[in-house]
Design a protein around this motif. Sequence first.
Motif, PDB file in Angstrom:
ATOM      1  N   ILE A  89       0.859  -1.197   0.000  1.00 36.92           N
ATOM      2  CA  ILE A  89       0.000   0.000   0.000  1.00 36.92           C
ATOM      3  C   ILE A  89       0.889   1.238   0.000  1.00 36.92           C
ATOM      4  N   PHE A  90       0.317   2.373  -0.361  1.00 31.99           N
ATOM      5  CA  PHE A  90       1.100   3.607  -0.310  1.00 31.99           C
ATOM      6  C   PHE A  90       0.205   4.811  -0.062  1.00 31.99           C
ATOM      7  N   GLU A  91       0.828   5.948   0.160  1.00 32.82           N
ATOM      8  CA  GLU A  91       0.138   7.218   0.336  1.00 32.82           C
ATOM      9  C   GLU A  91       0.877   8.299  -0.452  1.00 32.82           C
ATOM     10  N   GLY A  92       0.235   9.435  -0.612  1.00 30.83           N
ATOM     11  CA  GLY A  92       0.901  10.572  -1.233  1.00 30.83           C
ATOM     12  C   GLY A  92       0.433  11.829  -0.516  1.00 30.83           C
ATOM     13  N   LEU A  93       1.369  12.632  -0.039  1.00 28.50           N
ATOM     14  CA  LEU A  93       1.018  13.928   0.556  1.00 28.50           C
ATOM     15  C   LEU A  93       2.175  14.878   0.319  1.00 28.50           C
ATOM     16  N   MET A 155       7.322  19.499  -1.598  1.00 27.37           N
ATOM     17  CA  MET A 155       8.030  18.235  -1.340  1.00 27.37           C
ATOM     18  C   MET A 155       6.975  17.136  -1.284  1.00 27.37           C
ATOM     19  N   TYR A 156       6.992  16.253  -2.263  1.00 32.36           N
ATOM     20  CA  TYR A 156       6.028  15.145  -2.291  1.00 32.36           C
ATOM     21  C   TYR A 156       6.548  14.038  -1.381  1.00 32.36           C
ATOM     22  N   LEU A 157       5.695  13.581  -0.484  1.00 30.78           N
ATOM     23  CA  LEU A 157       6.078  12.522   0.459  1.00 30.78           C
ATOM     24  C   LEU A 157       5.351  11.247   0.077  1.00 30.78           C
ATOM     25  N   ARG A 158       6.082  10.172  -0.001  1.00 26.42           N
ATOM     26  CA  ARG A 158       5.498   8.899  -0.423  1.00 26.42           C
ATOM     27  C   ARG A 158       5.734   7.833   0.670  1.00 26.42           C
ATOM     28  N   PRO A 159       4.805   7.723   1.618  1.00 25.46           N
ATOM     29  CA  PRO A 159       4.860   6.616   2.574  1.00 25.46           C
ATOM     30  C   PRO A 159       4.394   5.335   1.877  1.00 25.46           C
ATOM     31  N   PRO A 187       5.097  20.603 -11.113  1.00 28.81           N
ATOM     32  CA  PRO A 187       3.761  20.118 -11.483  1.00 28.81           C
ATOM     33  C   PRO A 187       3.773  18.662 -11.950  1.00 28.81           C
ATOM     34  N   TYR A 188       2.658  17.937 -11.679  1.00 28.42           N
ATOM     35  CA  TYR A 188       2.531  16.548 -12.122  1.00 28.42           C
ATOM     36  C   TYR A 188       2.468  16.494 -13.646  1.00 28.42           C
ATOM     37  N   PHE A 189       1.658  17.386 -14.213  1.00 25.98           N
ATOM     38  CA  PHE A 189       1.591  17.469 -15.672  1.00 25.98           C
ATOM     39  C   PHE A 189       2.579  18.541 -16.100  1.00 25.98           C
ATOM     40  N   ALA A 215      -8.879   1.077  -1.629  1.00 33.15           N
ATOM     41  CA  ALA A 215      -7.580   1.049  -0.936  1.00 33.15           C
ATOM     42  C   ALA A 215      -6.527   1.673  -1.859  1.00 33.15           C
ATOM     43  N   LYS A 216      -5.524   2.289  -1.244  1.00 28.82           N
ATOM     44  CA  LYS A 216      -4.450   2.855  -2.074  1.00 28.82           C
ATOM     45  C   LYS A 216      -3.343   1.802  -2.135  1.00 28.82           C
ATOM     46  N   CYS A 217      -3.518   0.882  -3.075  1.00 23.92           N
ATOM     47  CA  CYS A 217      -2.534  -0.192  -3.212  1.00 23.92           C
ATOM     48  C   CYS A 217      -2.005  -0.199  -4.644  1.00 23.92           C
ATOM     49  N   GLY A 254      -6.864   7.237 -13.493  1.00 24.25           N
ATOM     50  CA  GLY A 254      -5.855   6.303 -13.006  1.00 24.25           C
ATOM     51  C   GLY A 254      -5.343   6.670 -11.621  1.00 24.25           C
ATOM     52  N   GLY A 255      -5.255   7.945 -11.305  1.00 24.55           N
ATOM     53  CA  GLY A 255      -4.748   8.357  -9.995  1.00 24.55           C
ATOM     54  C   GLY A 255      -5.344   9.663  -9.512  1.00 24.55           C
ATOM     55  N   MET A 256      -6.559   9.959  -9.929  1.00 30.85           N
ATOM     56  CA  MET A 256      -7.197  11.231  -9.566  1.00 30.85           C
ATOM     57  C   MET A 256      -8.702  11.075  -9.503  1.00 30.85           C
ATOM     58  N   GLY A 322      -6.158  15.606  -7.173  1.00 31.98           N
ATOM     59  CA  GLY A 322      -5.402  14.634  -6.387  1.00 31.98           C
ATOM     60  C   GLY A 322      -4.234  15.361  -5.741  1.00 31.98           C
ATOM     61  N   THR A 323      -3.543  14.692  -4.841  1.00 28.01           N
ATOM     62  CA  THR A 323      -2.405  15.348  -4.196  1.00 28.01           C
ATOM     63  C   THR A 323      -1.367  15.741  -5.238  1.00 28.01           C
ATOM     64  N   ALA A 324      -1.048  14.796  -6.115  1.00 32.47           N
ATOM     65  CA  ALA A 324      -0.013  15.071  -7.114  1.00 32.47           C
ATOM     66  C   ALA A 324      -0.509  16.082  -8.144  1.00 32.47           C
ATOM     67  N   ALA A 325      -1.719  15.862  -8.653  1.00 31.34           N
ATOM     68  CA  ALA A 325      -2.232  16.686  -9.761  1.00 31.34           C
ATOM     69  C   ALA A 325      -2.887  17.975  -9.275  1.00 31.34           C
TER      70      ALA A 325
HETATM   71  C1  COI Z   1      -1.216  11.216  -5.506  1.00 32.49           C
HETATM   72  O1  COI Z   1      -1.904  12.083  -6.032  1.00 32.49           O
HETATM   73  O2  COI Z   1      -0.548  11.439  -4.496  1.00 32.49           O
HETATM   74  C2  COI Z   1      -1.164   9.862  -6.038  1.00 32.49           C
HETATM   75  O3  COI Z   1      -0.816   8.964  -5.341  1.00 32.49           O
HETATM   76  C3  COI Z   1      -1.503   9.624  -7.454  1.00 32.49           C
HETATM   77  C4  COI Z   1      -0.368   9.284  -8.341  1.00 32.49           C
HETATM   78  C5  COI Z   1      -0.888   9.428  -9.737  1.00 32.49           C
HETATM   79  C6  COI Z   1       0.844  10.122  -8.208  1.00 32.49           C
END
Ligand code: COI
Length: 377
Positions: A89-93, A155-159, A187-189, A215-217, A254-256, A322-325
């Motif tokens: 599993i993972f997270e993004g903040l 700063m993107y954090l990926r637990p 930026p993500y994009f 779930a975020k897996c 896919g992620g948003m 989303g966090t990234a976008a």
């Molecule tokens: C996020 O927005 O943090 C995600 O996990 C999505 C991923 C497309 C980067």
Amino acid sequence: MTSTTPATNSATSPQSAEDTFDVRPSSHPRTAEERAEVLSDLGFGVAFTDHMARATWTSDAGWHDRRIEAYAPLQLDPAAAVLHYAQEIFEGLKAYAHADGSVWAFRPEANARRFARSARRLALPELPEEDFLASIRALVHTDVEWVPTSSGASMYLRPFMFASEAFLGVRPAKRVEYLVIASPVGPYFTRGFTPVSIWVSEEYHRAGPGGTGEAKCGGNYAASLLPQQEAYAHGCDQVCFLDSSTNTLLEELGGMNLFVVGADGVVSTPRLSGTILEGVTRSSILELLGEQGHEVRERDIPLAEVLDGVASGAVTEVFACGTAAVVTPVGRLASARFDVSVADGAAGAVTTAIHTALTDVQFGVQEDTHGWMQRLV
Ligand code: COI
């Protein structure tokens, strides 16, 4: 001998204060010049800081060995369960630098809670919320020089957590690793706050009832890659999934998460049906839109209704978040059956206003009236 009975995954942390993350500084941190070079040209998720947070869980000892150590490749047994059965599993903040030099996280406790929910669904041990928050704080503290200060950067954090036990039987692992890595990001994009085009996949689904969709897996994201390739092949930036039961209702990208704005000012987003990720950005936007005077609805949104609305003018904007976008306007919707522009294809007023409202809070430009920001440094 390795037992085949399921791990209970219920051991609680023997200690759980933030000072339990023991800082073991890297022996080879990059120089200030090397760091400055990385920070001067930020992409998304391509550069990483000098350290990572880490803790280990075993069914006997629970969570232990919480530490901050040098960012480095992992040593993994080829039989590690994650490599075979995707127990992960993972997270993004994100952490944001404010003008006064302080550094803040946006609603990290919401990510901690979702991480625990994801862990339950993937039969992984739950990480106590205070450990999640302590790991973030300790890592950002250690690598604070890496927090970008350029406009819009963070700063993107990926637990993340995965089954590291070397065992090929199918059952929850008895050894698990938790890590947090940090990536200074732009930026993500690459085009920034400019409309993206969406390929609506009518052939593939991301999740089904009772599955792991909420779930975020990693597996959910793996399932989105082939349809995402299909989107690219049709000149689109992202893929949107429909529900697997009827193949008619919008779910998510896919992620948003996705929002649809009506000419009447009503803003709708797919309801949390169990197959959609409960986005932290999504729930924050729902609150902000309400405060901006919009009627907001979490509901089933038929694709046909959106296409009719785009054609008639009843749908004026679509955006993803989303966090990234963050907040990303959607200018075009396409599939094997249709290819339409949303209004004039440009970012609309509601999308632009919500992007501003959200990022102003995150970057400390506007007062945080919700108590969403947590100071890290
Ligand atoms: C996020 O927005 O943090 C995600 O996990 C999505 C991923 C497309 C980067």
